[in-house]
Design a protein around this motif. Sequence first.
Motif, mmCIF file in Angstrom:
data_model
loop_
_atom_site.group_PDB
_atom_site.id
_atom_site.type_symbol
_atom_site.label_atom_id
_atom_site.label_comp_id
_atom_site.label_asym_id
_atom_site.label_seq_id
_atom_site.Cartn_x
_atom_site.Cartn_y
_atom_site.Cartn_z
ATOM 1 N N GLY A 187 24.065 -4.546 -80.020
ATOM 2 C CA GLY A 187 25.329 -4.302 -79.338
ATOM 3 C C GLY A 187 26.496 -5.038 -79.968
ATOM 4 N N ARG A 188 27.684 -4.407 -79.961
ATOM 5 C CA ARG A 188 28.865 -5.011 -80.590
ATOM 6 C C ARG A 188 29.226 -6.335 -79.939
ATOM 7 N NH1 ARG A 188 34.200 -1.422 -81.071
ATOM 8 N NH2 ARG A 188 32.789 -0.308 -82.486
ATOM 9 N N LYS A 189 29.041 -6.443 -78.627
ATOM 10 C CA LYS A 189 29.429 -7.687 -77.938
ATOM 11 C C LYS A 189 28.616 -8.874 -78.433
ATOM 12 C CE LYS A 189 26.441 -6.578 -73.990
ATOM 13 N NZ LYS A 189 26.149 -5.209 -74.487
ATOM 14 N N TRP A 190 27.343 -8.642 -78.803
ATOM 15 C CA TRP A 190 26.499 -9.748 -79.273
ATOM 16 C C TRP A 190 26.890 -10.138 -80.694
ATOM 17 C CZ3 TRP A 190 25.124 -11.637 -75.094
ATOM 18 C CH2 TRP A 190 24.632 -10.865 -74.033
ATOM 19 N N HIS A 191 27.212 -9.156 -81.519
ATOM 20 C CA HIS A 191 27.682 -9.470 -82.873
ATOM 21 C C HIS A 191 29.000 -10.215 -82.804
ATOM 22 C CE1 HIS A 191 29.271 -8.184 -87.007
ATOM 23 N NE2 HIS A 191 28.339 -9.089 -87.214
ATOM 24 N N THR A 192 29.888 -9.792 -81.900
ATOM 25 C CA THR A 192 31.165 -10.481 -81.710
ATOM 26 C C THR A 192 30.942 -11.919 -81.275
ATOM 27 O OG1 THR A 192 32.269 -8.409 -81.120
ATOM 28 C CG2 THR A 192 33.342 -10.454 -80.420
ATOM 29 N N LEU A 193 29.973 -12.134 -80.380
ATOM 30 C CA LEU A 193 29.663 -13.491 -79.926
ATOM 31 C C LEU A 193 29.137 -14.335 -81.086
ATOM 32 C CD1 LEU A 193 29.220 -15.683 -77.795
ATOM 33 C CD2 LEU A 193 27.013 -14.615 -77.250
ATOM 34 N N ALA A 194 28.258 -13.775 -81.906
ATOM 35 C CA ALA A 194 27.718 -14.521 -83.044
ATOM 36 C C ALA A 194 28.826 -14.943 -84.002
ATOM 37 C CB ALA A 194 26.679 -13.676 -83.775
ATOM 38 N N LEU A 195 29.750 -14.036 -84.296
ATOM 39 C CA LEU A 195 30.871 -14.368 -85.178
ATOM 40 C C LEU A 195 31.755 -15.443 -84.546
ATOM 41 C CD1 LEU A 195 31.899 -10.789 -86.384
ATOM 42 C CD2 LEU A 195 30.622 -12.512 -87.675
ATOM 43 N N ALA A 196 31.973 -15.348 -83.225
ATOM 44 C CA ALA A 196 32.807 -16.329 -82.531
ATOM 45 C C ALA A 196 32.158 -17.713 -82.536
ATOM 46 C CB ALA A 196 33.070 -15.877 -81.099
ATOM 47 N N LEU A 197 30.844 -17.783 -82.446
ATOM 48 C CA LEU A 197 30.147 -19.064 -82.501
ATOM 49 C C LEU A 197 30.370 -19.736 -83.854
ATOM 50 C CD1 LEU A 197 26.796 -18.014 -80.780
ATOM 51 C CD2 LEU A 197 28.393 -19.737 -79.916
ATOM 52 N N HIS A 198 30.275 -18.956 -84.926
ATOM 53 C CA HIS A 198 30.511 -19.511 -86.261
ATOM 54 C C HIS A 198 31.975 -19.941 -86.417
ATOM 55 C CE1 HIS A 198 26.722 -18.887 -88.511
ATOM 56 N NE2 HIS A 198 26.518 -17.918 -87.638
ATOM 57 N N HIS A 199 32.889 -19.120 -85.924
ATOM 58 C CA HIS A 199 34.303 -19.445 -86.049
ATOM 59 C C HIS A 199 34.649 -20.727 -85.298
ATOM 60 C CE1 HIS A 199 38.628 -18.800 -86.424
ATOM 61 N NE2 HIS A 199 38.736 -19.044 -85.134
ATOM 62 N N GLU A 200 34.143 -20.863 -84.083
ATOM 63 C CA GLU A 200 34.441 -22.048 -83.274
ATOM 64 C C GLU A 200 33.836 -23.302 -83.883
ATOM 65 O OE1 GLU A 200 36.460 -23.834 -80.246
ATOM 66 O OE2 GLU A 200 36.394 -21.663 -80.598
ATOM 67 N N THR A 201 32.667 -23.144 -84.491
ATOM 68 C CA THR A 201 31.963 -24.298 -85.055
ATOM 69 C C THR A 201 32.630 -24.823 -86.313
ATOM 70 O OG1 THR A 201 29.896 -23.380 -84.169
ATOM 71 C CG2 THR A 201 29.686 -25.101 -85.820
ATOM 72 N N LYS A 202 33.366 -23.971 -87.031
ATOM 73 C CA LYS A 202 33.982 -24.391 -88.290
ATOM 74 C C LYS A 202 34.876 -25.606 -88.128
ATOM 75 C CE LYS A 202 34.101 -19.978 -90.802
ATOM 76 N NZ LYS A 202 34.995 -18.938 -91.383
ATOM 77 N N SER A 203 35.503 -25.737 -86.961
ATOM 78 C CA SER A 203 36.432 -26.840 -86.744
ATOM 79 C C SER A 203 35.733 -28.168 -86.483
ATOM 80 C CB SER A 203 37.351 -26.521 -85.558
ATOM 81 O OG SER A 203 38.119 -25.361 -85.809
ATOM 82 N N TRP A 204 34.413 -28.129 -86.240
ATOM 83 C CA TRP A 204 33.709 -29.341 -85.823
ATOM 84 C C TRP A 204 32.507 -29.668 -86.702
ATOM 85 C CZ3 TRP A 204 36.526 -31.566 -82.128
ATOM 86 C CH2 TRP A 204 37.366 -30.748 -81.355
ATOM 87 N N MET A 205 31.929 -28.668 -87.359
ATOM 88 C CA MET A 205 30.709 -28.883 -88.132
ATOM 89 C C MET A 205 31.033 -29.528 -89.473
ATOM 90 S SD MET A 205 27.884 -26.004 -89.167
ATOM 91 C CE MET A 205 26.375 -26.405 -90.040
ATOM 92 N N MET A 206 30.330 -30.593 -89.816
ATOM 93 C CA MET A 206 30.497 -31.271 -91.090
ATOM 94 C C MET A 206 29.426 -30.785 -92.064
ATOM 95 S SD MET A 206 33.076 -33.251 -90.412
ATOM 96 C CE MET A 206 33.104 -34.454 -91.759
ATOM 97 N N VAL A 207 29.822 -30.538 -93.304
ATOM 98 C CA VAL A 207 28.874 -30.071 -94.315
ATOM 99 C C VAL A 207 28.915 -31.026 -95.497
ATOM 100 C CG1 VAL A 207 29.022 -27.656 -93.635
ATOM 101 C CG2 VAL A 207 30.602 -28.524 -95.348
ATOM 102 N N PRO A 208 27.777 -31.196 -96.184
ATOM 103 C CA PRO A 208 27.748 -32.111 -97.334
ATOM 104 C C PRO A 208 28.519 -31.541 -98.520
ATOM 105 C CG PRO A 208 25.642 -30.978 -97.099
ATOM 106 C CD PRO A 208 26.457 -30.623 -95.896
ATOM 107 N N THR A 209 29.024 -32.418 -99.372
ATOM 108 C CA THR A 209 29.712 -32.008 -100.590
ATOM 109 C C THR A 209 28.904 -32.462 -101.792
ATOM 110 O OG1 THR A 209 31.000 -34.047 -100.871
ATOM 111 C CG2 THR A 209 31.878 -32.382 -99.360
ATOM 112 N N GLU A 210 29.380 -32.055 -102.982
ATOM 113 C CA GLU A 210 28.690 -32.476 -104.200
ATOM 114 C C GLU A 210 28.903 -33.960 -104.477
ATOM 115 O OE1 GLU A 210 32.272 -30.988 -107.212
ATOM 116 O OE2 GLU A 210 30.387 -29.892 -107.084
ATOM 117 N N ASP A 211 29.887 -34.548 -103.782
ATOM 118 C CA ASP A 211 30.116 -35.988 -103.903
ATOM 119 C C ASP A 211 29.393 -36.715 -102.776
ATOM 120 O OD1 ASP A 211 31.846 -35.606 -106.100
ATOM 121 O OD2 ASP A 211 33.496 -35.140 -104.719
ATOM 122 N N ALA A 212 28.073 -36.547 -102.719
ATOM 123 C CA ALA A 212 27.281 -37.171 -101.663
ATOM 124 C C ALA A 212 27.532 -38.670 -101.646
ATOM 125 C CB ALA A 212 25.806 -36.871 -101.886
ATOM 126 N N PRO A 213 27.566 -39.322 -100.465
ATOM 127 C CA PRO A 213 27.285 -38.754 -99.128
ATOM 128 C C PRO A 213 28.529 -38.225 -98.405
ATOM 129 C CG PRO A 213 27.484 -41.120 -98.961
ATOM 130 C CD PRO A 213 27.751 -40.783 -100.408
#
Length: 286
Positions: free
Chosen positions: A247-273
């Motif tokens: 269903g489109r509503k579930w795909h929309t929710l999945a995309l929204a979860l990723h979009h909302e998380t971008k502002s808070w999720m930290m990811v490693p860089t090549e200049d570890a740590p």
Amino acid sequence: GGGGTLLVCPFASRVRGTDLLRDFEFDGLSLAFLKNLEKISFVSHAAADGGASASTTQEYRVERSVVFEHGPGDEGGFGGSMLKGIHIVAHELSNCTIVERVEQSTGGSTETRRHYRLHRYTIRQFRPTGAVASSSSAPPDKTTTISLAFPVSEQLAPQRSASGELVFAYLPVTAVGLGFALHADFELVASRQDVSDGHSGNHVLLARVPKLFVHAVLNDPVLGEEAFAAYLPDSEAVRKENRSGGGRKWHTLALALHHETKSWMMVPTEDAPEKVRRKNAVLRPA
């Protein structure tokens, strides 16, 4: 001494009780969302070879303990940009274990245990457009509940669900490929196999899930931002999910979860740590 409800449902001899229980698709996590039910048993009796009677008992029970309960008057409250636009009345976090036991009258039994961090949000519903709150005779704002259940190991480590968690409206509704179980007071289609697209209240509830998802993960003492990777869904897999019809509503929710998380999720860089917020990460060309 004990109370309960007993339902007796006779079937033709050709119906196999074990197949019926499997086709019923009950999920014990429902017990986490049903207020007055802590255990449920399905007992199937069937004639065995030689005319003897055999039975299979499939029992589910919930074990839970409250970690914390926060209200709007607690330190920190529910302000801030993370939950902007959502009027939260209460937030409760519980450890929740679903115990499933299958026992055969002919001997032998199995028991499995699934562990969850259950975040239960009581939120204030918005008045319909044009409603006036100034009248002393106006009814108080209604509240509703949205719950997010995150699978964890016995040691409370974040755990990615192999087959995805279900969507619930007290009882199981459908599988959409989410990494966490979602419960809300959804309006369902007649078959109870999906959340209705035609009910505007459902879209309001779903729109609140991404912010609650981020808040729950970041405010859970044993999860934190590193757990995002375990619970974020594969958006393309959600779109193609056969069990929900993609269903489109579930795909929309999945995309929204990723979009909302971008502002808070930290990811490693090549200049570890060193780490950066996901929304600021730039991939270097190969």
